[in-house]
Design an enzyme around this catalytic site. Sequence first.
Site, PDB file in Angstrom:
ATOM      1  CG  ASP A 115     -76.600  53.558  21.036  1.00  0.00           C
ATOM      2  OD1 ASP A 115     -76.760  53.384  19.820  1.00  0.00           O
ATOM      3  OD2 ASP A 115     -76.791  52.659  21.893  1.00  0.00           O
ATOM      4  CG  ASP A 128     -80.204  52.416  20.633  1.00  0.00           C
ATOM      5  OD1 ASP A 128     -79.909  53.560  21.025  1.00  0.00           O
ATOM      6  OD2 ASP A 128     -79.356  51.499  20.525  1.00  0.00           O
ATOM      7  CG  HIS A 140     -70.986  48.694  21.728  1.00  0.00           C
ATOM      8  ND1 HIS A 140     -71.212  49.075  23.032  1.00  0.00           N
ATOM      9  CD2 HIS A 140     -72.206  48.702  21.129  1.00  0.00           C
ATOM     10  CE1 HIS A 140     -72.512  49.291  23.212  1.00  0.00           C
ATOM     11  NE2 HIS A 140     -73.140  49.077  22.071  1.00  0.00           N
ATOM     12  CG  HIS A 165     -77.128  49.469  23.827  1.00  0.00           C
ATOM     13  ND1 HIS A 165     -77.832  49.716  22.659  1.00  0.00           N
ATOM     14  CD2 HIS A 165     -77.780  48.478  24.473  1.00  0.00           C
ATOM     15  CE1 HIS A 165     -78.867  48.887  22.597  1.00  0.00           C
ATOM     16  NE2 HIS A 165     -78.863  48.128  23.690  1.00  0.00           N
TER      17      HIS A 165
HETATM   18  C1  OKP Z   1     -75.409  48.131  19.750  1.00  0.00           C
HETATM   19  B1  OKP Z   1     -75.635  49.639  19.751  1.00  0.00           B
HETATM   20  C2  OKP Z   1     -80.174  41.434  21.462  1.00  0.00           C
HETATM   21  C3  OKP Z   1     -79.037  41.362  22.457  1.00  0.00           C
HETATM   22  C4  OKP Z   1     -78.312  42.681  22.579  1.00  0.00           C
HETATM   23  C5  OKP Z   1     -76.159  43.706  21.871  1.00  0.00           C
HETATM   24  C6  OKP Z   1     -76.699  45.066  21.678  1.00  0.00           C
HETATM   25  C7  OKP Z   1     -75.732  45.946  20.942  1.00  0.00           C
HETATM   26  C8  OKP Z   1     -76.232  47.358  20.717  1.00  0.00           C
HETATM   27  N1  OKP Z   1     -80.585  40.143  20.970  1.00  0.00           N
HETATM   28  N2  OKP Z   1     -77.071  42.612  21.883  1.00  0.00           N
HETATM   29  O1  OKP Z   1     -75.222  50.294  20.917  1.00  0.00           O
HETATM   30  O2  OKP Z   1     -76.952  50.055  19.429  1.00  0.00           O
HETATM   31 ZN    ZN Z   2     -77.444  51.046  21.109  1.00  0.00          ZN
END
Ligand code: OKP
Ligand code: ZN
Length: 349
Positions: free
Chosen positions: A201, A290, A165, A203
């Site tokens: 990933d 994830d 990110h 996200h």
């Molecule tokens: C990072 B990576 C959770 C809210 C989500 C951001 C997620 C970041 C993911 N309480 N917050 O891509 O695994």
């Molecule tokens: Zn992620």
Amino acid sequence: MLILQNDRHREHAGRHEMYRGRLVECVEVPERAELVLGELHRRGFARVERPAVRADMTVVESVHDLRYLAFLRQAWDHWIALDSANASFDILPSVWPNQGLRRDAPTQNFSAQVGRYAFDAGSPITRGTWDACLAGAASAIEAARRVASGSERGALVVTRPPGHHAGRDFFGGYCFLNNAALAAQTLRDAGHARVAILDVDYHHGNGTQSIFYRRADVLTVSIHGDPATEYPFYLGYADERGEGEGEGFNLNRPLPKGTAFDAWRRELDIALEAVARFGASALVVALGVDAYKADPISGFLLDSADFTTIGSLIASARLPTVFVLEGGYAVAEMGINVANVAEGFSLAG
Ligand code: OKP
Ligand code: ZN
């Protein structure tokens, strides 16, 4: 396969992230990397090394903005200088230069500077964030060099915090320095004319996409939860295909929350076809696990065994490959899922 570990990752240990109006405990915790290393060790991945040298700042400064790097390096000292009682708290932004405010405003205010570089309030900067991130960068660069020289077919960088990110001059999503981008740039500098980054990933890797968006020498491909409902919400849609010289060299494959492995795997085929068509001679995998069904902040339905399949499908691309650890928050199972990818990749020969 070579395993490189960031042995300073523990120095980044955030306490809280802002979520729905309250400060909640961080999900991106040091235990994550420890469990991955423990499981790799149990599976007999004997060659686990720590990079001996500091990060090559020439590479770091070619991927990231100089002022952003200076900010990150000095952030904790500035925070403590404001008030020594700040040592008990992490740095989080509370104001942002959005909606027509000037990102280049010549402000001297520390909070204003934090907001200029942060895109969310979930990514605390702690006392050891800079040192942990820089050691992670060193691991990613070293892995890419070993793979580029042909001395390794594959390498896995076990590091945290994650990186995908983080952009040229911003942090967020628990990420500060973009390790996958640093690995890709290192492969480019070592003579690989075309490098692909495959982000699996859950996200969308908005930072990686933005770093290479105008470049034709690095293809970025991502399979992720649809940003219409999933973090990071503001990027990662299918119509983002690159700009200028980079047009056609970014591929987003968003999938709805609830997607299981049969559909996910079809997307991996599409992604790997794009990598082959591009003519990449080296591959970087932004390896978040994830997409796993029990991940507490994600929504795909992959089983642990599916990660072995992913590893072998990636190996079938027959490219020198650097895996860089990204997300994965089902802490108990993430070691198994990462080790499954490594095993699937290694056994596919
Ligand atoms: C990072 B990576 C959770 C809210 C989500 C951001 C997620 C970041 C993911 N309480 N917050 O891509 O695994
Ligand atoms: Zn992620």
